[in-house]
Design an enzyme around this catalytic site. Structure first.
Site, PDB file in Angstrom:
ATOM      1  N   LYS A  44     -39.393 -76.185 -12.904  1.00  0.00           N
ATOM      2  CA  LYS A  44     -39.873 -76.095 -11.511  1.00  0.00           C
ATOM      3  C   LYS A  44     -40.749 -77.306 -11.187  1.00  0.00           C
ATOM      4  O   LYS A  44     -40.652 -77.894 -10.106  1.00  0.00           O
ATOM      5  CB  LYS A  44     -40.635 -74.778 -11.313  1.00  0.00           C
ATOM      6  CG  LYS A  44     -39.697 -73.570 -11.412  1.00  0.00           C
ATOM      7  CD  LYS A  44     -40.415 -72.233 -11.446  1.00  0.00           C
ATOM      8  CE  LYS A  44     -39.396 -71.143 -11.777  1.00  0.00           C
ATOM      9  NZ  LYS A  44     -39.972 -69.804 -11.926  1.00  0.00           N
ATOM     10  N   GLN A  84     -45.303 -66.895 -12.718  1.00  0.00           N
ATOM     11  CA  GLN A  84     -44.123 -66.895 -13.572  1.00  0.00           C
ATOM     12  C   GLN A  84     -43.969 -65.521 -14.246  1.00  0.00           C
ATOM     13  O   GLN A  84     -44.906 -65.002 -14.842  1.00  0.00           O
ATOM     14  CB  GLN A  84     -44.255 -68.007 -14.637  1.00  0.00           C
ATOM     15  CG  GLN A  84     -43.060 -68.136 -15.542  1.00  0.00           C
ATOM     16  CD  GLN A  84     -41.774 -68.542 -14.804  1.00  0.00           C
ATOM     17  OE1 GLN A  84     -41.802 -69.361 -13.887  1.00  0.00           O
ATOM     18  NE2 GLN A  84     -40.661 -67.941 -15.194  1.00  0.00           N
ATOM     19  N   ASP A 107     -41.382 -67.199  -4.144  1.00  0.00           N
ATOM     20  CA  ASP A 107     -40.311 -66.505  -4.879  1.00  0.00           C
ATOM     21  C   ASP A 107     -39.667 -65.415  -4.026  1.00  0.00           C
ATOM     22  O   ASP A 107     -38.649 -64.850  -4.399  1.00  0.00           O
ATOM     23  CB  ASP A 107     -40.885 -65.836  -6.141  1.00  0.00           C
ATOM     24  CG  ASP A 107     -40.723 -66.715  -7.371  1.00  0.00           C
ATOM     25  OD1 ASP A 107     -39.839 -67.588  -7.353  1.00  0.00           O
ATOM     26  OD2 ASP A 107     -41.473 -66.506  -8.339  1.00  0.00           O
TER      27      ASP A 107
END
Ligand code: NAD
Length: 287
Positions: A44, A84, A107
């Site tokens: 990322k 995460q 997300d």
């Protein structure tokens, strides 16, 4: 045909490159030091560099307390924030996700965003990244899913559930399979499109001739350090008309969709037109 996820992801990333002096900033919280999580986070960070946006990584110890993590998230002034996953078991994943302001939820896992997308069919400029990656792959090949039989294996809130709803919104006939599904092979053989997101190697061993096969799964292979998908690739590639490999299939596309979400958060904030996949917006014209 074998899909090349790195190639398509790179070409989409080019279109997302930020050229302005002021640019979006992504904040990533990583708890613990799992090599898999670290490797996802590194990808990322690399994608942020590629599209010329800023990123900041916050590392927390495996034993971080929930309150401490939530306080940190609430103090972050980044445009997009992600935590995460997976998190250690002592942390409540949902409470932590919901401590991210929903407009910064890059997300797209906050209930506010998921509800708007999946229940009310709004907000198609922001989608959960892996489901968006799968749809983007189908769109790249102009696959029309209307009326097609799609079998989705897995029903997690991260992948299987949102993907199955998004496919229904595109008027596919979706069968969702999970750990307790009986006769899984039959549901797989029956499908025009098979999408597997179970994390179970060689779960998909045979498909209907000409089926489209999208492999989301990631597991450790028998050889150390090698990752494999859910699909028995060497067999199924000879039956499928289109198949995505692991690695190099859905994975790079997922990171790419994360970058698109970040850019869209930023563009929305600046009052600029957002990137929308036209086929995604069309989907919401139905019920
Ligand atoms: P999860 O563990 O939360 O969910 C797995 C789902 O698969 C569950 O619904 C379970 O019922 C189902 N399942 C498991 N074993 C099964 C079996 N034998 N038969 C039928 N169904 C079965 O996992 P997740 O977060 O949804 O991720 C799924 C997989 O996708 C994992 O391997 C994960 O690493 C991978 N993943 C890949 C990407 C990517 O970008 N490529 C992104 C997210 C997740």
């Amino acid at each position: 045909m074998i899909f090349n996820g790195n190639q398509l992801a790179n070409s989409i990333l080019q279109t997302l490159r930020v050229t302005s002096k002021i640019k979006p900033k992504l904040g990533i919280c990583l708890v613990g030091d799992s090599p898999a999580s670290k490797s996802y986070v590194n990808r990322k960070l690399k994608a942020c560099q590629e599209i010329n946006v800023d990123a900041e990584l916050f590392n927390f110890s495996e034993n971080v307390e929930q309150d401490q993590l939530i306080k940190h998230i609430q103090s972050m002034n980044h445009d997009g924030i992600l935590v995460q996953l997976p998190l250690p078991l002592h942390l409540n994943k949902l409470d932590i996700i919901h401590s991210i302001p929903y407009e910064k939820d890059v997300d797209c896992l906050h209930m506010h965003n998921l509800q708007r997308i999946l229940v009310y069919g709004e907000l198609c400029e922001m989608l959960p990244c892996t489901p968006a990656a799968v749809l983007q792959i189908l769109d790249y090949y102009d696959v029309n899913v209307i009326g097609k039989k799609v079998t989705v294996i897995g029903r997690s809130f991260l992948v299987g559930l949102p993907l199955s709803v998004l496919l229904q919104k595109r008027n596919a006939t979706v069968t969702v399979c999970h750990r307790e599904t009986l006769n899984l092979d039959q549901h797989i053989m029956n499908a025009d499109i098979v999408i597997s997101a179970a994390g179970h190697p060689k779960l998909v061993r045979n498909v209907k001739q000409g089926a489209i096969v999208i492999d989301v799964g990631i597991s450790q292979g028998e050889q150390k350090g090698r990752i494999v998908g859910d699909v028995d690739f060497d067999v199924v590639k000879n039956q499928a008309s289109l198949i995505t490999p692991v690695p190099g299939g859905v994975g790079p596309m997922t990171v790419c969709m994360l970058m698109r979400n970040l850019c869209n958060i930023w563009k929305k904030k600046q009052g600029q037109p957002v990137y929308i996949n036209p086929k995604l917006s069309d989907a919401y014209l139905n019920d």
